[in-house]
Scaffold this motif. Sequence first.
Motif, PDB file in Angstrom:
ATOM      1  N   ASN A 104      57.566  19.004   7.566  1.00 56.57           N
ATOM      2  CA  ASN A 104      58.306  19.407   8.770  1.00 56.57           C
ATOM      3  C   ASN A 104      57.439  19.464  10.027  1.00 56.57           C
ATOM      4  O   ASN A 104      57.963  19.692  11.118  1.00 56.57           O
ATOM      5  CB  ASN A 104      58.943  20.789   8.554  1.00 56.57           C
ATOM      6  CG  ASN A 104      60.042  20.764   7.511  1.00 56.57           C
ATOM      7  OD1 ASN A 104      60.843  19.843   7.477  1.00 56.57           O
ATOM      8  ND2 ASN A 104      60.070  21.765   6.648  1.00 56.57           N
ATOM      9  N   LYS A 107      58.440  17.872  13.330  1.00 57.77           N
ATOM     10  CA  LYS A 107      59.818  18.080  13.796  1.00 57.77           C
ATOM     11  C   LYS A 107      59.924  19.010  15.006  1.00 57.77           C
ATOM     12  O   LYS A 107      59.036  19.810  15.295  1.00 57.77           O
ATOM     13  CB  LYS A 107      60.668  18.653  12.659  1.00 57.77           C
ATOM     14  CG  LYS A 107      60.942  17.669  11.537  1.00 57.77           C
ATOM     15  CD  LYS A 107      61.953  18.245  10.557  1.00 57.77           C
ATOM     16  CE  LYS A 107      62.345  17.215   9.500  1.00 57.77           C
ATOM     17  NZ  LYS A 107      63.359  17.750   8.578  1.00 57.77           N
ATOM     18  N   TYR A 170      56.860  22.066  15.350  1.00 50.58           N
ATOM     19  CA  TYR A 170      56.902  22.960  14.184  1.00 50.58           C
ATOM     20  C   TYR A 170      55.495  23.281  13.674  1.00 50.58           C
ATOM     21  O   TYR A 170      55.239  24.395  13.214  1.00 50.58           O
ATOM     22  CB  TYR A 170      57.735  22.332  13.061  1.00 50.58           C
ATOM     23  CG  TYR A 170      57.929  23.267  11.883  1.00 50.58           C
ATOM     24  CD1 TYR A 170      58.810  24.350  11.963  1.00 50.58           C
ATOM     25  CD2 TYR A 170      57.228  23.072  10.689  1.00 50.58           C
ATOM     26  CE1 TYR A 170      58.977  25.211  10.892  1.00 50.58           C
ATOM     27  CE2 TYR A 170      57.397  23.934   9.604  1.00 50.58           C
ATOM     28  CZ  TYR A 170      58.270  24.999   9.715  1.00 50.58           C
ATOM     29  OH  TYR A 170      58.427  25.860   8.646  1.00 50.58           O
ATOM     30  N   LYS A 174      55.466  27.324  13.784  1.00 51.30           N
ATOM     31  CA  LYS A 174      55.909  27.858  12.491  1.00 51.30           C
ATOM     32  C   LYS A 174      55.229  29.181  12.147  1.00 51.30           C
ATOM     33  O   LYS A 174      55.745  29.958  11.348  1.00 51.30           O
ATOM     34  CB  LYS A 174      55.664  26.843  11.384  1.00 51.30           C
ATOM     35  CG  LYS A 174      54.207  26.498  11.124  1.00 51.30           C
ATOM     36  CD  LYS A 174      54.100  25.434  10.030  1.00 51.30           C
ATOM     37  CE  LYS A 174      52.672  24.991   9.799  1.00 51.30           C
ATOM     38  NZ  LYS A 174      52.601  23.914   8.766  1.00 51.30           N
ATOM     39  N   PRO A 205      62.661  24.479  11.355  1.00 52.09           N
ATOM     40  CA  PRO A 205      62.570  23.059  11.707  1.00 52.09           C
ATOM     41  C   PRO A 205      63.965  22.493  11.924  1.00 52.09           C
ATOM     42  O   PRO A 205      64.891  22.815  11.172  1.00 52.09           O
ATOM     43  CB  PRO A 205      61.908  22.428  10.478  1.00 52.09           C
ATOM     44  CG  PRO A 205      62.173  23.377   9.356  1.00 52.09           C
ATOM     45  CD  PRO A 205      62.254  24.746   9.970  1.00 52.09           C
ATOM     46  N   ALA A 207      67.058  20.380  11.605  1.00 51.53           N
ATOM     47  CA  ALA A 207      67.560  19.573  10.486  1.00 51.53           C
ATOM     48  C   ALA A 207      68.481  18.486  11.018  1.00 51.53           C
ATOM     49  O   ALA A 207      69.395  18.750  11.796  1.00 51.53           O
ATOM     50  CB  ALA A 207      68.313  20.453   9.495  1.00 51.53           C
ATOM     51  N   ASP A 211      69.612  15.324   6.580  1.00 48.81           N
ATOM     52  CA  ASP A 211      68.875  16.313   5.788  1.00 48.81           C
ATOM     53  C   ASP A 211      69.806  17.299   5.093  1.00 48.81           C
ATOM     54  O   ASP A 211      69.521  17.768   3.998  1.00 48.81           O
ATOM     55  CB  ASP A 211      67.905  17.111   6.680  1.00 48.81           C
ATOM     56  CG  ASP A 211      66.830  16.231   7.310  1.00 48.81           C
ATOM     57  OD1 ASP A 211      66.502  15.202   6.697  1.00 48.81           O
ATOM     58  OD2 ASP A 211      66.331  16.579   8.389  1.00 48.81           O
ATOM     59  N   GLN A 276      69.177  24.659   5.875  1.00 46.21           N
ATOM     60  CA  GLN A 276      67.964  24.048   5.348  1.00 46.21           C
ATOM     61  C   GLN A 276      66.885  25.104   5.114  1.00 46.21           C
ATOM     62  O   GLN A 276      66.175  25.083   4.107  1.00 46.21           O
ATOM     63  CB  GLN A 276      67.447  22.978   6.326  1.00 46.21           C
ATOM     64  CG  GLN A 276      66.186  22.280   5.837  1.00 46.21           C
ATOM     65  CD  GLN A 276      65.768  21.147   6.747  1.00 46.21           C
ATOM     66  OE1 GLN A 276      66.052  19.985   6.497  1.00 46.21           O
ATOM     67  NE2 GLN A 276      65.093  21.457   7.833  1.00 46.21           N
ATOM     68  N   ARG A 280      65.022  26.143   1.692  1.00 47.81           N
ATOM     69  CA  ARG A 280      63.559  26.091   1.616  1.00 47.81           C
ATOM     70  C   ARG A 280      63.003  27.410   1.099  1.00 47.81           C
ATOM     71  O   ARG A 280      62.124  27.433   0.225  1.00 47.81           O
ATOM     72  CB  ARG A 280      62.975  25.783   2.999  1.00 47.81           C
ATOM     73  CG  ARG A 280      61.448  25.771   3.052  1.00 47.81           C
ATOM     74  CD  ARG A 280      60.945  25.605   4.476  1.00 47.81           C
ATOM     75  NE  ARG A 280      61.355  26.687   5.351  1.00 47.81           N
ATOM     76  CZ  ARG A 280      60.719  27.857   5.420  1.00 47.81           C
ATOM     77  NH1 ARG A 280      59.664  28.093   4.660  1.00 47.81           N
ATOM     78  NH2 ARG A 280      61.129  28.796   6.244  1.00 47.81           N
TER      79      ARG A 280
END
Length: 355
Positions: A104, A107, A170, A174, A205, A207, A211, A276, A280
């Motif tokens: 990711n 992204k 990201y 993150k 991230p 999506a 995805d 998503q 995850r």
Amino acid sequence: MLDKLQAVEDKFRELESLVSDPAVIADMEKWQRYAKEHAQLLPIVEKFRAYKRTVQGIADAKEMLADGDAEMKVLAEEELHALKAEKEKLGAELPILLLPKDPNDEKNVIVEIRGGVGGDEAALFAGDLFRMYSRYAERQGWRVELLNANATGIGGFKEVTFLVAGYGAYSKLKYESGTHRVQRVPVTESGGRIHTSAATVAVLPEAEEVDVAIAPGDLRIDTYCASGAGGQYVNRTETAIRITHIPTGIVVQCQDEKSQLKNKAKAMKVLRARIQDKARQEQEAAVAADRRSQVGSGDRSERIRTYNFPQGRVTDHRIGLTLHKIDAILNGELDALFAALITADQAERLKRVHS
């Protein structure tokens, strides 16, 4: 490690041949796939080749020491000292390059900030965080798009959701998921007492539709009149959108645009990212029981950072880092903070690889 690096270089040579093959060039989709993989391996291969040149240089310098005259030996000794230092530096960098990449990292991200305990002061702090990330994004040349905001009348946000679009967004942001705490004297405090408030940050991230598959029958879509701070109606038309994903119970809403269609598109963008992210987190929880030990684990119940105004400091509790430049940080100067978090993350991942 050297065997792995050699295998990477062999793969790189193979890809180099493929991207210049006329048959591959004629198939744009295949060429792009090979070209992307080639570009991803390039930094590793360049560093590995520099390492091999350094090792060869050390061997040559040792040979000069053994066979050269007195003057040559002095030069060889100096060169050997510099080459050994370079080998040690490259030897520390190469294992990091071999760490698995987060898929990711390249992204765009959706950032959600919510004022927590502290009432109006927490909402003001949520606004400070929004401006901090917006200014950082501006410094990086990234685009910020507001997706949804529930503003207060005093310049803060009960909650605000926005998109940060830019290569590698990201990979940096993150690490911001978690609870951010602020200690300061609120503007509404007449007695000069320091209050502690908090805001939570979630970084997801972005999506793509490919995805996350969402069946139309899994959605309940409600429309309502958008309202502004203090409850005033922005307009009398039902342009605001609330979407509920029935299987997961995730609810998103958007009222930022005057068009119902645009609000729906923005809400769906957030919904895909949240679905998503939920998948995850469930996957990671199954693989690693203790995600909180990882830097940037995204555990939003975790207090990750304190912003102390009286002392002018910002402390990241995950890595024990304190920086005495709160004004600069809140103005978007986050490079030093992010560099320390990335280094700590890499060290932790290396430790797990070798454990």
